[in-house]
Scaffold this motif. Structure first.
Motif, PDB file in Angstrom:
ATOM      1  N   GLN A 408      19.171  -2.258  -9.953  1.00  0.00           N
ATOM      2  CA  GLN A 408      18.177  -2.954  -9.135  1.00  0.00           C
ATOM      3  C   GLN A 408      18.249  -4.463  -9.342  1.00  0.00           C
ATOM      4  N   ARG A 409      18.482  -4.888 -10.573  1.00  0.00           N
ATOM      5  CA  ARG A 409      18.599  -6.329 -10.823  1.00  0.00           C
ATOM      6  C   ARG A 409      19.821  -6.912 -10.116  1.00  0.00           C
ATOM      7  N   ALA A 410      20.942  -6.177 -10.166  1.00  0.00           N
ATOM      8  CA  ALA A 410      22.157  -6.650  -9.514  1.00  0.00           C
ATOM      9  C   ALA A 410      21.941  -6.811  -8.011  1.00  0.00           C
ATOM     10  N   VAL A 411      21.146  -5.926  -7.441  1.00  0.00           N
ATOM     11  CA  VAL A 411      20.876  -5.989  -6.007  1.00  0.00           C
ATOM     12  C   VAL A 411      19.893  -7.109  -5.682  1.00  0.00           C
ATOM     13  N   LEU A 412      18.799  -7.183  -6.411  1.00  0.00           N
ATOM     14  CA  LEU A 412      17.667  -8.009  -5.999  1.00  0.00           C
ATOM     15  C   LEU A 412      17.691  -9.443  -6.517  1.00  0.00           C
ATOM     16  N   VAL A 413      18.370  -9.703  -7.625  1.00  0.00           N
ATOM     17  CA  VAL A 413      18.313 -11.033  -8.231  1.00  0.00           C
ATOM     18  C   VAL A 413      19.524 -11.879  -7.832  1.00  0.00           C
ATOM     19  N   ARG A 414      20.387 -11.364  -7.024  1.00  0.00           N
ATOM     20  CA  ARG A 414      21.613 -12.041  -6.630  1.00  0.00           C
ATOM     21  C   ARG A 414      21.311 -13.380  -5.918  1.00  0.00           C
ATOM     22  N   ASP A 415      22.027 -14.433  -6.322  1.00  0.00           N
ATOM     23  CA  ASP A 415      21.907 -15.742  -5.693  1.00  0.00           C
ATOM     24  C   ASP A 415      23.156 -15.960  -4.842  1.00  0.00           C
ATOM     25  N   ALA A 416      23.077 -15.569  -3.584  1.00  0.00           N
ATOM     26  CA  ALA A 416      24.245 -15.615  -2.705  1.00  0.00           C
ATOM     27  C   ALA A 416      24.734 -17.042  -2.473  1.00  0.00           C
ATOM     28  N   VAL A 417      23.811 -17.990  -2.370  1.00  0.00           N
ATOM     29  CA  VAL A 417      24.189 -19.377  -2.108  1.00  0.00           C
ATOM     30  C   VAL A 417      24.992 -19.950  -3.275  1.00  0.00           C
ATOM     31  N   SER A 418      24.514 -19.734  -4.500  1.00  0.00           N
ATOM     32  CA  SER A 418      25.248 -20.221  -5.673  1.00  0.00           C
ATOM     33  C   SER A 418      26.614 -19.547  -5.792  1.00  0.00           C
ATOM     34  N   ASP A 419      26.666 -18.250  -5.474  1.00  0.00           N
ATOM     35  CA  ASP A 419      27.942 -17.541  -5.519  1.00  0.00           C
ATOM     36  C   ASP A 419      28.934 -18.129  -4.534  1.00  0.00           C
ATOM     37  N   ALA A 420      28.461 -18.505  -3.345  1.00  0.00           N
ATOM     38  CA  ALA A 420      29.351 -19.097  -2.341  1.00  0.00           C
ATOM     39  C   ALA A 420      29.877 -20.447  -2.817  1.00  0.00           C
ATOM     40  N   LYS A 421      29.011 -21.243  -3.407  1.00  0.00           N
ATOM     41  CA  LYS A 421      29.442 -22.559  -3.896  1.00  0.00           C
ATOM     42  C   LYS A 421      30.441 -22.420  -5.035  1.00  0.00           C
ATOM     43  N   ALA A 422      30.190 -21.472  -5.935  1.00  0.00           N
ATOM     44  CA  ALA A 422      31.118 -21.249  -7.049  1.00  0.00           C
ATOM     45  C   ALA A 422      32.466 -20.748  -6.534  1.00  0.00           C
ATOM     46  N   LYS A 423      32.437 -19.893  -5.532  1.00  0.00           N
ATOM     47  CA  LYS A 423      33.677 -19.380  -4.947  1.00  0.00           C
ATOM     48  C   LYS A 423      34.485 -20.506  -4.324  1.00  0.00           C
ATOM     49  N   TRP A 424      33.827 -21.400  -3.630  1.00  0.00           N
ATOM     50  CA  TRP A 424      34.534 -22.533  -3.026  1.00  0.00           C
ATOM     51  C   TRP A 424      35.140 -23.443  -4.097  1.00  0.00           C
ATOM     52  N   ASP A 425      34.375 -23.732  -5.138  1.00  0.00           N
ATOM     53  CA  ASP A 425      34.896 -24.582  -6.219  1.00  0.00           C
ATOM     54  C   ASP A 425      36.143 -23.971  -6.842  1.00  0.00           C
ATOM     55  N   ALA A 426      36.110 -22.655  -7.049  1.00  0.00           N
ATOM     56  CA  ALA A 426      37.276 -21.977  -7.615  1.00  0.00           C
ATOM     57  C   ALA A 426      38.467 -22.038  -6.654  1.00  0.00           C
ATOM     58  N   MET A 427      38.212 -21.906  -5.369  1.00  0.00           N
ATOM     59  CA  MET A 427      39.273 -22.000  -4.372  1.00  0.00           C
ATOM     60  C   MET A 427      39.888 -23.400  -4.349  1.00  0.00           C
ATOM     61  N   MET A 428      39.032 -24.405  -4.402  1.00  0.00           N
ATOM     62  CA  MET A 428      39.515 -25.789  -4.391  1.00  0.00           C
ATOM     63  C   MET A 428      40.378 -26.077  -5.615  1.00  0.00           C
ATOM     64  N   GLU A 429      39.917 -25.623  -6.779  1.00  0.00           N
ATOM     65  CA  GLU A 429      40.682 -25.840  -8.001  1.00  0.00           C
ATOM     66  C   GLU A 429      42.044 -25.168  -7.914  1.00  0.00           C
ATOM     67  N   SER A 430      42.059 -23.935  -7.428  1.00  0.00           N
ATOM     68  CA  SER A 430      43.319 -23.210  -7.276  1.00  0.00           C
ATOM     69  C   SER A 430      44.234 -23.895  -6.280  1.00  0.00           C
ATOM     70  N   HIS A 431      43.654 -24.375  -5.181  1.00  0.00           N
ATOM     71  CA  HIS A 431      44.458 -25.034  -4.147  1.00  0.00           C
ATOM     72  C   HIS A 431      45.067 -26.326  -4.667  1.00  0.00           C
ATOM     73  N   VAL A 432      44.281 -27.128  -5.353  1.00  0.00           N
ATOM     74  CA  VAL A 432      44.776 -28.397  -5.898  1.00  0.00           C
ATOM     75  C   VAL A 432      45.862 -28.136  -6.950  1.00  0.00           C
ATOM     76  N   ASN A 433      45.653 -27.151  -7.784  1.00  0.00           N
ATOM     77  CA  ASN A 433      46.652 -26.822  -8.815  1.00  0.00           C
ATOM     78  C   ASN A 433      47.968 -26.381  -8.174  1.00  0.00           C
ATOM     79  N   SER A 434      47.880 -25.632  -7.089  1.00  0.00           N
ATOM     80  CA  SER A 434      49.111 -25.169  -6.424  1.00  0.00           C
ATOM     81  C   SER A 434      49.858 -26.349  -5.809  1.00  0.00           C
ATOM     82  N   LEU A 435      49.148 -27.386  -5.345  1.00  0.00           N
ATOM     83  CA  LEU A 435      49.798 -28.554  -4.765  1.00  0.00           C
ATOM     84  C   LEU A 435      50.491 -29.397  -5.831  1.00  0.00           C
ATOM     85  N   ARG A 436      49.984 -29.322  -7.044  1.00  0.00           N
ATOM     86  CA  ARG A 436      50.568 -30.132  -8.138  1.00  0.00           C
ATOM     87  C   ARG A 436      51.858 -29.536  -8.661  1.00  0.00           C
ATOM     88  N   LYS A 437      52.054 -28.260  -8.420  1.00  0.00           N
ATOM     89  CA  LYS A 437      53.240 -27.590  -8.974  1.00  0.00           C
ATOM     90  C   LYS A 437      54.496 -27.999  -8.205  1.00  0.00           C
TER      91      LYS A 437
END
Length: 437
Positions: A408-437
């Motif tokens: 129930q906590r996993a369902v009800l306490v989820r912060d979808a907005v923060s999860d989306a922002k964290a997902k984007w940050d991780a994508m950006m970091e991965s993308h930038v790292n791939s460009l540096r290689k």
């Protein structure tokens, strides 16, 4: 730089939610709706904390509360005599921040439409989709209009046309084996019954559920307690060709004859009732294609036995909008960034396991609610009565998700907005790292 243009197909809860958050984040938004006008439909709907958190983040929670009741608990009762089996609440702290609201769907829709208008979202009525060009990111309407955008969001529900076009073949919902009678009562109509038990129930800010063989009923207040919503499920006896029909009151009362006297008394106040076939759809292998994505019932409809269908659509809309907003921000700052199609894939990655889990949870609740009387039902009732809602050792779980605190906590306490922002940050970091290689 021109803002991203989001074309949203469908003006339901999910589509309007996506439009509101997208516009808040600076996107240009047009919503295409096939109806001639936005006519209020349906009856009661629940807004659990994972959805009300999003509305708190985007400034609409207080407006929604003006039309709602904060549910203090959900109670399961035995069908035959109303014996209390279990009472579950989200707790005072959670209800103070992100309350569990019960509201009339028409009021929910009204708040979202007014906010869309305030923000400058364009809502085009009489705009029925007939085709989509996945390469050019355009949609064609039945009247011949062609609408283009940077991204197309299919929020056109269970009977989604965009889903069929995305899959490349007809994709229709399937029967669940259940149907529901649904309707609303005025408080005055219930008070006119002159029944002390009914009056006592009407004074409680709770969701009451009677569970019984092959059927269950859900009753709760809407419109600040001035009206009440009742949904009663039973085995489906409608022909496959009929999805919704005016219900027969005598038939409905006969199905629930012998149930808790409080419930059967309430049934005598029903002025009329809608009979509604309950449908679902198997979750799709993919929700996105190029710069097109589906949300809500268009891609992951489930049985309505967890009060999470509309909440998942709200989550979907907020996540898509936040990823698009981050994409637009990266573009405006000339930062290296993933492709727009990758941002949509990130939305799918964030939501797919979650919606699958919730779909399975709804199926589990269907079994829990509809047990026939006998040893399995007696064991269920014993477990529910003994539920303590406490932390369990790692690896342990409750036999029913309805009383599983971790679930129930996993369902009800989820912060979808923060999860989306964290997902984007991780994508950006991965993308930038791939460009540096």
């Amino acid at each position: 730089m021109q803002p991203l243009r989001a074309v949203i197909v469908g003006a339901g809860i999910g589509g309007l939610s996506c439009a509101i958050v997208s516009r808040r984040l600076g996107l240009d938004v047009v919503v295409l709706e096939k109806a001639e006008k936005l006519t209020p439909v349906g009856a009661g709907i629940q807004i659990p904390p994972n959805a009300s958190r999003i509305w708190a983040q985007y400034g609409l929670l207080e407006q929604l509360k003006e039309y709602s009741v904060i549910s203090k608990a959900t109670q399961l009762r035995r069908w035959e005599n109303g014996e209390l089996l279990c009472s579950r609440s989200v707790g005072e702290k959670l209800n103070a921040q992100w309350p569990w609201l019960v509201i009339h769907r028409a009021d929910y829709q009204k708040v979202l439409v007014v906010e869309c208008e305030r923000l400058g979202v364009e809502i085009r009525l009489r705009s029925e989709l007939c085709d989509v060009d996945f390469e050019k990111t355009t949609v064609t309407m039945k009247n011949g209009d062609v609408v283009s955008g940077d991204v197309i969001i299919g929020a056109d529900g269970l009977w989604s046309t965009l889903r069929t076009l995305t899959l490349g073949h007809l994709s229709q919902p399937q029967e669940t084996g259940d149907l529901a009678y649904r309707g609303t009562f005025s408080l005055e109509a219930l008070q006119a019954l002159n029944d002390s038990a009914v009056n006592e129930l009407c004074q409680k800010s709770i969701v009451t559920m009677w569970i019984g063989p092959e059927s269950h009923s859900v009753f709760y207040p809407v419109r600040c307690g001035k009206e009440f919503n009742l949904v009663m499920t039973r085995p489906d006896n409608l022909p496959a060709s009929i999805k919704t029909i005016e219900g027969d009151l005598k038939e409905m009362k006969a199905v629930f004859e012998g149930w808790d006297p409080v419930l059967t008394k309430i049934l005598t106040a029903f002025p009329s009732v809608l009979k509604w076939k309950m449908l679902h759809h198997n979750e799709l292998p993919s929700w996105t294609k190029n710069n097109v994505a589906l949300l809500g019932d268009a891609c992951h409809p489930s049985l309505p036995y967890q009060a999470q269908g509309a909440a998942m659509a709200v989550e979907d809309g907020a996540i898509i909008a936040n990823l698009l907003g981050q994409y637009q921000s990266a573009m405006s700052q000339l930062q290296p960034h993933p492709l727009l199609s990758e941002a949509l894939k990130a939305y799918e990655a964030l939501q797919k396991n979650r919606t699958t889990t919730l779909s399975l949870g709804s199926i589990a609740n269907q079994h829990l609610y509809h047990l026939s009387d006998g040893p399995e039902q007696e064991n269920r009732d014993r477990i529910l009565k003994q539920a303590e809602f406490k932390e369990l050792p790692e690896g342990a779980s409750e036999p029913f998700i309805w009383i599983d605190l971790r679930y129930q906590r996993a369902v009800l306490v989820r912060d979808a907005v923060s999860d989306a922002k964290a997902k984007w940050d991780a994508m950006m970091e991965s993308h930038v790292n791939s460009l540096r290689k």
